[in-house]
Write a protein that holds these residues in place. Structure first.
Motif, PDB file in Angstrom:
ATOM      1  N   TYR A  96       0.830  -1.206   0.000  1.00  0.00           N
ATOM      2  CA  TYR A  96       0.000   0.000   0.000  1.00  0.00           C
ATOM      3  C   TYR A  96       0.866   1.259   0.000  1.00  0.00           C
ATOM      4  CZ  TYR A  96      -3.112   3.692   1.486  1.00  0.00           C
ATOM      5  OH  TYR A  96      -3.793   4.875   1.547  1.00  0.00           O
ATOM      6  N   LYS A  97       1.925   1.248   0.796  1.00  0.00           N
ATOM      7  CA  LYS A  97       2.819   2.416   0.840  1.00  0.00           C
ATOM      8  C   LYS A  97       3.418   2.696  -0.535  1.00  0.00           C
ATOM      9  CE  LYS A  97       4.134   2.095   5.720  1.00  0.00           C
ATOM     10  NZ  LYS A  97       5.241   1.842   6.689  1.00  0.00           N
ATOM     11  N   TRP A  98       3.762   1.636  -1.254  1.00  0.00           N
ATOM     12  CA  TRP A  98       4.326   1.810  -2.588  1.00  0.00           C
ATOM     13  C   TRP A  98       3.298   2.347  -3.582  1.00  0.00           C
ATOM     14  CZ3 TRP A  98       7.186  -3.574  -3.100  1.00  0.00           C
ATOM     15  CH2 TRP A  98       8.309  -3.573  -2.256  1.00  0.00           C
ATOM     16  N   LEU A  99       2.072   1.843  -3.479  1.00  0.00           N
ATOM     17  CA  LEU A  99       1.062   2.119  -4.504  1.00  0.00           C
ATOM     18  C   LEU A  99       0.095   3.236  -4.137  1.00  0.00           C
ATOM     19  CD1 LEU A  99       0.189  -1.594  -5.399  1.00  0.00           C
ATOM     20  CD2 LEU A  99       1.652  -0.040  -6.703  1.00  0.00           C
ATOM     21  N   ALA A 100       0.187   3.764  -2.909  1.00  0.00           N
ATOM     22  CA  ALA A 100      -0.788   4.761  -2.437  1.00  0.00           C
ATOM     23  C   ALA A 100      -0.989   5.925  -3.414  1.00  0.00           C
ATOM     24  CB  ALA A 100      -0.374   5.288  -1.060  1.00  0.00           C
ATOM     25  N   PRO A 101       0.058   6.532  -3.977  1.00  0.00           N
ATOM     26  CA  PRO A 101      -0.171   7.658  -4.901  1.00  0.00           C
ATOM     27  C   PRO A 101      -0.991   7.261  -6.135  1.00  0.00           C
ATOM     28  CG  PRO A 101       2.124   7.589  -4.193  1.00  0.00           C
ATOM     29  CD  PRO A 101       1.493   6.308  -3.745  1.00  0.00           C
ATOM     30  N   VAL A 102      -0.751   6.040  -6.641  1.00  0.00           N
ATOM     31  CA  VAL A 102      -1.462   5.583  -7.834  1.00  0.00           C
ATOM     32  C   VAL A 102      -2.917   5.264  -7.506  1.00  0.00           C
ATOM     33  CG1 VAL A 102      -1.480   3.850  -9.674  1.00  0.00           C
ATOM     34  CG2 VAL A 102       0.685   4.619  -8.700  1.00  0.00           C
ATOM     35  N   LEU A 103      -3.158   4.811  -6.270  1.00  0.00           N
ATOM     36  CA  LEU A 103      -4.507   4.374  -5.878  1.00  0.00           C
ATOM     37  C   LEU A 103      -5.464   5.534  -5.661  1.00  0.00           C
ATOM     38  CD1 LEU A 103      -3.535   1.559  -3.332  1.00  0.00           C
ATOM     39  CD2 LEU A 103      -4.255   1.278  -5.700  1.00  0.00           C
ATOM     40  N   GLN A 104      -4.970   6.752  -5.675  1.00  0.00           N
ATOM     41  CA  GLN A 104      -5.818   7.914  -5.422  1.00  0.00           C
ATOM     42  C   GLN A 104      -6.985   7.990  -6.412  1.00  0.00           C
ATOM     43  OE1 GLN A 104      -5.393  10.008  -2.775  1.00  0.00           O
ATOM     44  NE2 GLN A 104      -7.399  10.819  -3.373  1.00  0.00           N
ATOM     45  N   VAL A 105      -6.774   7.459  -7.622  1.00  0.00           N
ATOM     46  CA  VAL A 105      -7.810   7.518  -8.648  1.00  0.00           C
ATOM     47  C   VAL A 105      -9.043   6.699  -8.251  1.00  0.00           C
ATOM     48  CG1 VAL A 105      -6.934   5.527  -9.939  1.00  0.00           C
ATOM     49  CG2 VAL A 105      -8.203   7.302 -11.136  1.00  0.00           C
ATOM     50  N   PHE A 106      -8.867   5.721  -7.333  1.00  0.00           N
ATOM     51  CA  PHE A 106      -9.986   4.867  -6.926  1.00  0.00           C
ATOM     52  C   PHE A 106     -10.751   5.430  -5.721  1.00  0.00           C
ATOM     53  CE2 PHE A 106      -6.884   1.958  -8.869  1.00  0.00           C
ATOM     54  CZ  PHE A 106      -7.669   1.416  -9.868  1.00  0.00           C
ATOM     55  N   GLU A 107     -10.348   6.585  -5.227  1.00  0.00           N
ATOM     56  CA  GLU A 107     -10.987   7.146  -4.029  1.00  0.00           C
ATOM     57  C   GLU A 107     -11.765   8.405  -4.385  1.00  0.00           C
ATOM     58  OE1 GLU A 107      -9.039   7.323   0.066  1.00  0.00           O
ATOM     59  OE2 GLU A 107      -8.883   9.398  -0.583  1.00  0.00           O
ATOM     60  N   ARG A 108     -12.963   8.510  -3.874  1.00  0.00           N
ATOM     61  CA  ARG A 108     -13.763   9.713  -4.078  1.00  0.00           C
ATOM     62  C   ARG A 108     -13.175  10.873  -3.281  1.00  0.00           C
ATOM     63  NH1 ARG A 108     -20.177   8.992  -4.910  1.00  0.00           N
ATOM     64  NH2 ARG A 108     -20.103   7.465  -6.589  1.00  0.00           N
ATOM     65  N   GLN A 109     -13.512  12.077  -3.719  1.00  0.00           N
ATOM     66  CA  GLN A 109     -12.986  13.251  -3.021  1.00  0.00           C
ATOM     67  C   GLN A 109     -13.406  13.250  -1.563  1.00  0.00           C
ATOM     68  OE1 GLN A 109     -13.931  16.897  -4.982  1.00  0.00           O
ATOM     69  NE2 GLN A 109     -12.598  18.137  -3.700  1.00  0.00           N
TER      70      GLN A 109
END
Length: 520
Positions: free
Chosen positions: A342-355
């Motif tokens: 998760y720490k590695w991928l957190a910046p990329v995963l932002q697209v899957f989270e609503r504002q």
């Protein structure tokens, strides 16, 4: 595979191994049913149901298209696609328990939609049983007869659950050995009865577990049977591997790698998208999504039933088994190192989270309360601290990672919010800047030190108190910028000493027999 006819050929008791394999599968399904908590699906809301069903639908559709693109027939592609949708409840429960995340929000959601998957596969097995027993009569008639038999079986088990099983298990529970023996016999009995009625033995074993799931002894039964289940399940995998023709698997390796890649990457993405749309944070969605990155023992059983009824060949069973070996092996390490990933991928995963991730209730409204303290971890120690603070006129906000604890304490009128210390963004949702004390009662050195660093780096000037398991942990935590380290057992001992000192100062009297009676 090594001890089978393709390599060493040292198996000469195939029938006995097959029998032990069937008993192992029955115990597996029995324990899955035993852990079936319908209240869990209810407590995690619609997220478990929608994620479970959504993942089954989208994975099946994608898997079907991949199978057809690789040149498999429609029936073969459908079986492969359905097999790819089921994830291993047993493996996930084991891993989450070992990581102490079974009660976390992502753990509760994962178990919820895994239970939904289990229910779906049980229904599919029932339908396959009906198809497998059909001869010249119509499929519709067979399905109707099978449904009627299922209703009779379910009704009989319901009546037993209501009138017989509670009293019977209370009687059996006087002896743990007797309770364990009864449970095994009950699982095998209903598995056999299920076969006699035209279902698979797996269905009966599952219902046997469900029938005992509402008793207060289900955890005791489960814990005592886990080792036996694991031992007997070895024979299931031995039986499966020893019957594989390795000479035919070579040509299936490319297809197995493609399907495995889809399960390892595609399944978590599907869950991420569904949970993101429903308003959950990227962290919760990601950690829950990793739990579906493998196929289940159910997938292998499902493939075996399809082979028995003649729908698919041994090669397709071998393909599904190969996908299982790859995905179960790799996904285990993905889950074990989920927080690192998760720490590695957190910046990329932002697209899957609503504002605004409304799925995890924000506590912005509660920030209006003039809290003076935040207590993290509401076990016996934490709850006592929380209650004492509020009793003394120090308004405190409680935080716990178990959704059930949060729900129950809220019903009692307490100010409690959900929060997981392993979530690096936990304090973004807490009004910590306005409180004088932050008290962490979770005895975990790594989490406590990380919390201290995060709070101090964000400019928190108040008092930080953390909890240690022992003196060694206390010495380690004292090196950080903390104001005090709590030792629950030492504090309890000090409290007992104070009570003893009070007793010494009080008058006492002895009875005629010499027994000491303390007044007051």
């Amino acid at each position: 595979m090594l001890i089978g006819p393709s390599v060493l050929n040292i198996i000469h008791s195939q029938q006995q191994i097959h029998l032990l394999s069937e008993i192992g599968i029955a115990l597996l399904l029995f324990i899955v049913g035993l852990k079936l908590d319908l209240n869990l699906i209810k407590s995690t809301g619609r997220i478990a149901l929608l994620t479970g069903l959504g993942q089954v639908v989208f994975t099946s559709a994608a898997g079907l298209l991949i199978g057809l693109a690789l040149g498999f027939s429609g029936v073969q592609s459908l079986y492969i696609a359905v097999a790819l949708t089921f994830s291993s409840t047993i493996i996930i429960v084991k891993l989450l328990t070992d990581k102490k995340e079974i009660d976390s929000l992502h753990g509760q959601i994962a178990i919820g939609f895994l239970i939904v998957q289990d229910l779906v596969v049980i229904l599919i097995m029932i339908m396959l049983s009906a198809v497998g027993k059909s001869d010249d009569s119509s499929l519709l008639k067979d399905f109707a007869v099978t449904s009627l038999k299922g209703a009779v079986l379910a009704a009989a088990i319901y009546l037993l659950m209501k009138w017989v099983i509670p009293g019977l298990t209370h009687f059996q529970a006087r002896s743990q050995e007797l309770l364990s023996l009864f449970s095994i016999a009950w699982a095998i009995l209903l598995a056999s009865l299920s076969e006699l009625m035209g279902f698979s033995s797996e269905v009966g074993a599952f219902l046997a577990g469900v029938s005992l799931a509402s008793t207060p002894f289900r955890e005791a039964i489960s814990s005592r049977l886990v080792s036996l289940r694991d031992f007997l399940l070895l024979f299931f995998f031995i039986n499966l591997g020893s019957t594989l023709d390795l000479s035919q698997l070579g040509a299936l390796v490319p297809a197995a790698l493609i399907f495995s890649f889809f399960v390892l990457i595609g399944n978590p993405l599907i869950v991420l998208i569904i949970m993101g749309v429903m308003g959950y944070t990227k962290r919760t969605s990601f950690l829950a999504g990793l739990t579906v990155a493998q196929i289940s023992e159910f997938s292998l059983i499902f493939a075996g039933i399809g082979y028995q009824v003649g729908h698919i060949s041994a090669e397709i069973v071998g393909l599904i088994t190969l996908v299982g070996l790859i995905t179960i092996g790799l996904s285990t390490y993905m889950i074990l190192y989920s927080h690192v990933l998760y720490k590695w991928l957190a910046p990329v995963l932002q697209v899957f989270e609503r504002q605004t991730p409304y799925g995890e209730k924000s506590i912005a409204a509660n920030a209006l309360h003039a809290y003076k303290a935040i207590v993290i971890g509401l076990g016996r120690f934490g709850s006592a601290i929380y209650d004492n603070l509020n009793t003394q006129g120090i308004p405190a906000l409680g935080v716990d990672f178990d959704p059930k604890v949060v729900k129950n304490l809220r019903k009692q009128g307490r100010h409690i919010e959900y929060g997981d210390l392993e979530d690096p963004d936990i304090f973004e949702r807490l009004p910590y800047q306005h409180v004088d004390f932050i008290i962490n009662t979770v005895p975990d050195d790594d989490l406590a030190s990380l919390m201290i660093k995060n709070l101090r780096s964000q400019g928190y000037k108040g008092y930080i108190l953390v909890t240690a398991k022992n003196l060694k942990s206390a010495a380690r935590l004292s090196a950080y910028d903390t104001d005090d380290v709590l030792l629950p057992f030492t504090m309890a001992a000090e409290g007992i000493n104070l009570r003893l000192e009070k007793l010494v100062t009080q008058p006492r009297r002895r009875s005629v027999t010499g027994n000491l009676h303390l007044s007051g």
